[in-house]
Design a protein around this motif. Sequence first.
Motif, PDB file in Angstrom:
ATOM      1  N   CYS A 188       0.809  -1.224   0.000  1.00 35.92           N
ATOM      2  CA  CYS A 188       0.000   0.000   0.000  1.00 35.92           C
ATOM      3  C   CYS A 188       0.839   1.271   0.000  1.00 35.92           C
ATOM      4  O   CYS A 188       0.278   2.376  -0.001  1.00 35.92           O
ATOM      5  N   LYS A 189       2.137   1.158  -0.010  1.00 40.42           N
ATOM      6  CA  LYS A 189       2.963   2.346   0.184  1.00 40.42           C
ATOM      7  C   LYS A 189       2.896   3.310  -0.990  1.00 40.42           C
ATOM      8  O   LYS A 189       3.260   4.486  -0.836  1.00 40.42           O
ATOM      9  N   ALA A 190       2.444   2.844  -2.144  1.00 42.83           N
ATOM     10  CA  ALA A 190       2.259   3.786  -3.253  1.00 42.83           C
ATOM     11  C   ALA A 190       1.134   4.777  -2.927  1.00 42.83           C
ATOM     12  O   ALA A 190       1.105   5.881  -3.452  1.00 42.83           O
ATOM     13  N   MET A 191       0.217   4.382  -2.058  1.00 38.18           N
ATOM     14  CA  MET A 191      -0.905   5.255  -1.686  1.00 38.18           C
ATOM     15  C   MET A 191      -0.625   6.095  -0.445  1.00 38.18           C
ATOM     16  O   MET A 191      -1.164   7.184  -0.290  1.00 38.18           O
ATOM     17  N   THR A 229      -0.361  -0.910  -7.588  1.00 40.62           N
ATOM     18  CA  THR A 229       0.363  -1.443  -8.742  1.00 40.62           C
ATOM     19  C   THR A 229       0.778  -2.896  -8.535  1.00 40.62           C
ATOM     20  O   THR A 229       1.230  -3.536  -9.476  1.00 40.62           O
ATOM     21  N   HIS A 230       0.636  -3.394  -7.324  1.00 38.82           N
ATOM     22  CA  HIS A 230       1.103  -4.749  -7.041  1.00 38.82           C
ATOM     23  C   HIS A 230       0.135  -5.835  -7.503  1.00 38.82           C
ATOM     24  O   HIS A 230       0.255  -6.974  -7.086  1.00 38.82           O
ATOM     25  N   PHE A 231      -0.846  -5.494  -8.339  1.00 41.92           N
ATOM     26  CA  PHE A 231      -1.767  -6.514  -8.832  1.00 41.92           C
ATOM     27  C   PHE A 231      -1.810  -6.494 -10.351  1.00 41.92           C
ATOM     28  O   PHE A 231      -1.691  -5.442 -10.974  1.00 41.92           O
ATOM     29  N   ASN A 232      -2.003  -7.670 -10.922  1.00 44.63           N
ATOM     30  CA  ASN A 232      -2.047  -7.772 -12.377  1.00 44.63           C
ATOM     31  C   ASN A 232      -3.497  -7.760 -12.870  1.00 44.63           C
ATOM     32  O   ASN A 232      -4.434  -7.554 -12.096  1.00 44.63           O
ATOM     33  N   GLY A 233      -3.667  -7.982 -14.146  1.00 46.09           N
ATOM     34  CA  GLY A 233      -4.990  -7.915 -14.749  1.00 46.09           C
ATOM     35  C   GLY A 233      -5.961  -8.948 -14.198  1.00 46.09           C
ATOM     36  O   GLY A 233      -7.176  -8.769 -14.278  1.00 46.09           O
ATOM     37  N   GLN A 234      -5.406 -10.034 -13.638  1.00 48.63           N
ATOM     38  CA  GLN A 234      -6.275 -11.050 -13.038  1.00 48.63           C
ATOM     39  C   GLN A 234      -6.611 -10.720 -11.580  1.00 48.63           C
ATOM     40  O   GLN A 234      -7.226 -11.521 -10.892  1.00 48.63           O
ATOM     41  N   MET A 255       6.486  -9.135  -2.525  1.00 49.19           N
ATOM     42  CA  MET A 255       6.532  -8.349  -3.756  1.00 49.19           C
ATOM     43  C   MET A 255       7.710  -7.370  -3.790  1.00 49.19           C
ATOM     44  O   MET A 255       7.798  -6.546  -4.700  1.00 49.19           O
ATOM     45  N   CYS A 256       8.610  -7.460  -2.838  1.00 46.64           N
ATOM     46  CA  CYS A 256       9.807  -6.609  -2.841  1.00 46.64           C
ATOM     47  C   CYS A 256      10.788  -7.048  -3.921  1.00 46.64           C
ATOM     48  O   CYS A 256      11.020  -8.238  -4.110  1.00 46.64           O
ATOM     49  N   HIS A 257      11.401  -6.056  -4.555  1.00 45.25           N
ATOM     50  CA  HIS A 257      12.439  -6.355  -5.538  1.00 45.25           C
ATOM     51  C   HIS A 257      13.745  -6.669  -4.829  1.00 45.25           C
ATOM     52  O   HIS A 257      14.095  -6.039  -3.846  1.00 45.25           O
ATOM     53  N   PRO A 258      14.482  -7.635  -5.374  1.00 48.90           N
ATOM     54  CA  PRO A 258      15.822  -7.877  -4.828  1.00 48.90           C
ATOM     55  C   PRO A 258      16.714  -6.676  -5.099  1.00 48.90           C
ATOM     56  O   PRO A 258      16.727  -6.149  -6.205  1.00 48.90           O
ATOM     57  N   LEU A 259      17.420  -6.258  -4.075  1.00 48.10           N
ATOM     58  CA  LEU A 259      18.279  -5.077  -4.167  1.00 48.10           C
ATOM     59  C   LEU A 259      19.642  -5.415  -3.575  1.00 48.10           C
ATOM     60  O   LEU A 259      19.718  -6.163  -2.605  1.00 48.10           O
ATOM     61  N   SER A 260      20.682  -4.852  -4.142  1.00 51.06           N
ATOM     62  CA  SER A 260      22.013  -5.013  -3.576  1.00 51.06           C
ATOM     63  C   SER A 260      22.323  -3.764  -2.752  1.00 51.06           C
ATOM     64  O   SER A 260      22.870  -2.790  -3.265  1.00 51.06           O
ATOM     65  N   LEU A 261      21.979  -3.814  -1.483  1.00 50.59           N
ATOM     66  CA  LEU A 261      22.171  -2.661  -0.609  1.00 50.59           C
ATOM     67  C   LEU A 261      23.637  -2.259  -0.556  1.00 50.59           C
ATOM     68  O   LEU A 261      24.526  -3.100  -0.562  1.00 50.59           O
ATOM     69  N   THR A 262      23.874  -0.952  -0.492  1.00 46.71           N
ATOM     70  CA  THR A 262      25.257  -0.492  -0.363  1.00 46.71           C
ATOM     71  C   THR A 262      25.605  -0.077   1.060  1.00 46.71           C
ATOM     72  O   THR A 262      26.781   0.128   1.353  1.00 46.71           O
TER      73      THR A 262
END
Lengths: 161, 161, 161, 161, 161, 161
Positions: E130-133, F5-10, F75-82
Amino acid sequence: MSDLTHFNGQGRSRMVDVTGKELTHRTASAAGAVAVSAEVLERIRSGTVKKGDVLAVAQVAGIMAAKRCWELIPMCHPLSLTGVDLSFSLEEDPCRVEIRSHVSCDGVTGVEMEALTAVSAAALTIYDMCKAMQKDMVIGPIRLLRKTGGKSGDYCAREEE
Amino acid sequence: MSDLTHFNGQGRSRMVDVTGKELTHRTASAAGAVAVSAEVLERIRSGTVKKGDVLAVAQVAGIMAAKRCWELIPMCHPLSLTGVDLSFSLEEDPCRVEIRSHVSCDGVTGVEMEALTAVSAAALTIYDMCKAMQKDMVIGPIRLLRKTGGKSGDYCAREEE
Amino acid sequence: MSDLTHFNGQGRSRMVDVTGKELTHRTASAAGAVAVSAEVLERIRSGTVKKGDVLAVAQVAGIMAAKRCWELIPMCHPLSLTGVDLSFSLEEDPCRVEIRSHVSCDGVTGVEMEALTAVSAAALTIYDMCKAMQKDMVIGPIRLLRKTGGKSGDYCAREEE
Amino acid sequence: MSDLTHFNGQGRSRMVDVTGKELTHRTASAAGAVAVSAEVLERIRSGTVKKGDVLAVAQVAGIMAAKRCWELIPMCHPLSLTGVDLSFSLEEDPCRVEIRSHVSCDGVTGVEMEALTAVSAAALTIYDMCKAMQKDMVIGPIRLLRKTGGKSGDYCAREEE
Amino acid sequence: MSDLTHFNGQGRSRMVDVTGKELTHRTASAAGAVAVSAEVLERIRSGTVKKGDVLAVAQVAGIMAAKRCWELIPMCHPLSLTGVDLSFSLEEDPCRVEIRSHVSCDGVTGVEMEALTAVSAAALTIYDMCKAMQKDMVIGPIRLLRKTGGKSGDYCAREEE
Amino acid sequence: MSDLTHFNGQGRSRMVDVTGKELTHRTASAAGAVAVSAEVLERIRSGTVKKGDVLAVAQVAGIMAAKRCWELIPMCHPLSLTGVDLSFSLEEDPCRVEIRSHVSCDGVTGVEMEALTAVSAAALTIYDMCKAMQKDMVIGPIRLLRKTGGKSGDYCAREEE
């Protein structure tokens, strides 16, 4: 005395902020050994031909551990390694399995820890698979052979010069 | 020649079936060291007091790695460890950090690998946190000190007798 | 219509409470295949002898994935597997690698998912290591062959009778 | 015969060094199915409305597995995926759940394995959640539909043309 | 002052040895909340019907995190949970999502941490989706509601009595 | 109403495709607290000096969890934290441990979730290590303090202005 960068102002550990460090091609090689009995050495050697290949499993273990180094070593930065390889040689006088790793990456931190972790995991796997035959195998010396890339310059262990 | 149990009829690795092995209390202790310069040794020593405790981080790394040993070492059985502890001592002549682990479990397989993995991860963490000061630290000798429980009986390394 | 136990009163997923289910010895076997070209099949076959053994890597991948099944499949119970083995056979007409897994455990839930996961990971690994040669390899059919233990009784796929 | 790049000079596996490969936008799509009974199909369909949504769980499992593909498949490079999506359709004659995945990344290696792993994990999850109703569900055929990006060019399975 | 058992004689952390503690059935329940705007609350509510169910994803995240609690919390013992469930309620005045978890296990240590970790991961997932909202959502208060089993006896938070 | 945005058309969850989003330097800070009794507070304070440092363990737990955020939050993207750092302060009226995290990364998505996850894991670790003394500790409020970088612009919580 020089200070360790892995600590913050409270004297507690942190993952050092490497923002702004240059993105360069990095490589590192490490080495280690497992001292084994003549019987275990012979068993590993014959296994590479037909009876079950201890080193094939150690190879996979080393590669997979290198990729997960940042999960194991608390202050390591996550890195997307671009290559990992290991090689083994069976030596006598004294009997031992020599292990070498080579790791590469395009990144902002070096890959020394990944190379050392690959060797450690491979050594532990050899111990595990042969421990039914021998319990007093000894792991080590594990050390960095060489690193390239990054601001601090290249490093080459004396034995490698 | 005795056969390794970690291979199946096709000569490929397997996780040995331990069904039917007796459930007993198991313990294992392992040891290892990181050879460091006098400067690094002094830095670690002073850190334990006020400037950032390398060994506190190595302690956590060793404990967490012991719990995940079965994820790292391919043929290790998953075990629910009941206890993990590590201790460190700072030694001179030559300068080094000595590491000891003690692991316990009620299970059907021994915990040697968990004890050795704890020491390895702690050693790698020490290397990681001090590598800005010294790159030619050497890890080892890592070895099993003692194990108890299980059908194959207790084991005690010669140095521990 | 029978109800799925994996949902709670709110209609949302849960990990079913298996408290009180009997602790018995459980086994499960699963099978699957990777359909490959004749060229890939020959390459895998020759590799088992000298050039690099795809199946040795797939074996390790399958075993390691079985142990971590509960991390991957959301509603699976964590289990401490007591044994995992895989075997492969190279078949023609059509060209394919047949994979079989066998998993055992003393526990309160079955190990079907672990057996199926082992086959899936081994199949994916074969695909990965051969994809430079062929991209239209096909994985499947992956299915349960047999399970024993537990209250719901043994199961044996028709093909296994 | 063409050689597999996943082996080193010793004939053992390695994670291929992809240093220097071009960083491009990569996508891959894969597909698979789970053959189910009419009863299970109906249960899944109704569940999407009110009684517990099997596919919602399979969706999450597929996405999370795609991100961890490199941990499962030994020679896969770690990749930071930029997008993962799955879709399902319920089909009859024969009754089955069709699964499709779509994965994207900016990287130096392709994401085929991530797409295939997403489908595999989703299929296993469907099996897991419905196995109380049916044990002879069959997973497959799992195959690559399409990939774009990278030096080796785009690939499109015949069924997708 | 009572001493914390999580430290050894060197004053460093350890995973307490629970050997000999009685194996009993253990349960724990925890609760927490995410304070959200009216708009986010409405969005979550409508999503449970048709547009994408935030809570279904949070449910899976909570269950999977509970199983991996011992990987995240350094001194937690590995446990093979026998059941994990979460439930949500949407509340107003103020607008919030209330989260409850219930975890069970037959083991030698309690499952409080697993219950608290399940709630934390579910709350973080709601925030993420929900953080986009809304960025000023607030997570908490997360607390233990109840535990049963083990020598130290049952515990019941005042609010639950 | 704005859409997630975390949901698709279905209507099912997806990991949003962030391809094409600008690669910028990102930072995020989060905060939280654990409400404790005066006795626990005193114990933590004294521990930082000599008896076993709860916060040193919480520090490591928070850093390691931040790196693995993408494994926990579906739903988090993998990130290479610095960079990851945490700090603690011991406060009275009411007695509590205040926790702050700071995370940085060069990437295409923000690191809010990593900062929040670091605080959550540190708080859970404090709870775990002190729960023998007190069971009604309360975790929260956990909230985002600040984020920088990315198209959506910087964010600063009111309390931080």
